[in-house]
Design an enzyme around this catalytic site. Structure first.
Site, PDB file in Angstrom:
ATOM      1  N   GLU A   1      -7.900   2.310  -8.172  1.00  0.00           N
ATOM      2  CA  GLU A   1      -9.578   2.444  -9.011  1.00  0.00           C
ATOM      3  C   GLU A   1      -9.002   2.033 -10.200  1.00  0.00           C
ATOM      4  O   GLU A   1     -10.288   1.218 -11.251  1.00  0.00           O
ATOM      5  CB  GLU A   1     -10.044   4.217  -8.572  1.00  0.00           C
ATOM      6  CG  GLU A   1     -10.646   4.269  -7.785  1.00  0.00           C
ATOM      7  CD  GLU A   1     -11.357   5.229  -7.252  1.00  0.00           C
ATOM      8  OE1 GLU A   1     -12.013   5.668  -6.846  1.00  0.00           O
ATOM      9  OE2 GLU A   1     -10.400   6.588  -7.444  1.00  0.00           O
TER      10      GLU A   1
ATOM     11  N   GLU B   1      -8.125   7.739   0.416  1.00  0.00           N
ATOM     12  CA  GLU B   1      -8.604   8.839   0.729  1.00  0.00           C
ATOM     13  C   GLU B   1      -9.370   9.632   1.506  1.00  0.00           C
ATOM     14  O   GLU B   1      -9.734  10.511   1.632  1.00  0.00           O
ATOM     15  CB  GLU B   1      -9.772   8.860  -1.355  1.00  0.00           C
ATOM     16  CG  GLU B   1      -9.510   8.903  -1.802  1.00  0.00           C
ATOM     17  CD  GLU B   1      -9.165   7.541  -2.966  1.00  0.00           C
ATOM     18  OE1 GLU B   1      -9.002   7.284  -4.095  1.00  0.00           O
ATOM     19  OE2 GLU B   1      -9.156   6.745  -1.652  1.00  0.00           O
TER      20      GLU B   1
END
Length: 262
Positions: A121, A141
């Site tokens: 990210e 995730e």
């Protein structure tokens, strides 16, 4: 002039002329983003935005990984203490990825090793990415019950939606070769940091007012209808600047421009 200093969090800050290099230096934790490291990164990025002499930022890491994401050991310790876990956008501090995206200075992620979870990210938040061959990239995730809030929003805007959805929903990794093919990686090279620094130096050689204006217009105008984006008028205005006169004069006189930043 080159200057270097290190934060206790493991963030190393180096100034190389007009380029600021921010190095994640926690190789024993695969450069995991502890709370302290996130805080120092935000502070340094805000400082870069305020510094007229900083014209490009390079984000990189030491060791075999660029960044393994948020520090899961730190999170587990807080869970064991019974501390409340706040989602990324519900915290009293700003999101690191939001700050990277909004930094008016161009940012380059130099990925010498794997960039996963929050590390991926962080790379996604940057404007440009230079990567080594064969490294892993991805958002796992879903496999550990986290949310990838930033990645879920941004990844489908950066690569084909179907591929982004597969990455998000399966949590499986892709390679830097895949990412280059999709246009997510700008350079694929064994000499990652030198290549990123060359790119940063090339950006820094341009009129800083023009570069900041272009970044802010591109980032903020991306999701707007054309007629609105054309009238954004964000950032410093190069058309009314001294550097616009200097740039044209230097071009016609066949000499290097001397940018004043005004």
């Amino acid at each position: 002039m080159n200057e270097t200093h290190r934060h206790e969090s493991g963030l190393v800050v180096e100034t190389r002329g007009h380029v600021r290099v921010l190095t994640l230096d926690r190789p024993e934790r695969r450069n995991a983003l502890s709370t302290a490291l996130q805080t120092d990164l935000i502070e340094e990025l805000l400082a870069c935005a305020e510094a007229p002499d900083v014209r490009a930022v390079v984000l990189t890491g030491t060791g075999p990984a660029f960044c393994a994401g948020f520090d899961l050991k730190e999170i587990r310790e807080r869970d064991r203490r019974g501390e409340r876990f706040r989602p990324p956008m519900s915290r009293p501090t700003r999101s690191l990825f939001e700050v990277v995206t909004e930094t008016p200075v161009p940012t380059i992620a130099a990925l010498q090793g794997a960039a996963v979870a929050g590390g991926f990210e962080l790379a996604l938040a940057c404007d440009l990415r230079v990567a080594a061959p064969g490294i892993r990239l991805g958002l796992p995730e879903a496999t550990i019950g986290m949310g990838a809030n930033f990645g879920s929003v941004v990844l489908p805007k950066r690569i084909p939606v179907g591929i982004a959805m597969e990455m998000l929903l399966t949590g499986e990794y892709v390679t830097s070769e895949d990412a280059e093919r999709w246009g997510l990686v700008n350079r694929l090279t064994d000499d990652v940091l030198p290549a990123a620094l060359r790119l940063a130096d090339r950006i820094a050689a341009n009129a800083p007012i023009s570069v900041r204006r272009m970044k802010e217009t591109a980032v903020k105008g991306l999701e707007l209808p054309l007629w609105q984006a054309l009238r954004l008028d964000v950032g410093p205005n190069p058309y009314l600047s001294e550097d616009r006169r200097e740039g044209i004069a230097a071009y016609l006189e066949k000499r290097p421009p001397n940018w004043s930043g005004r």
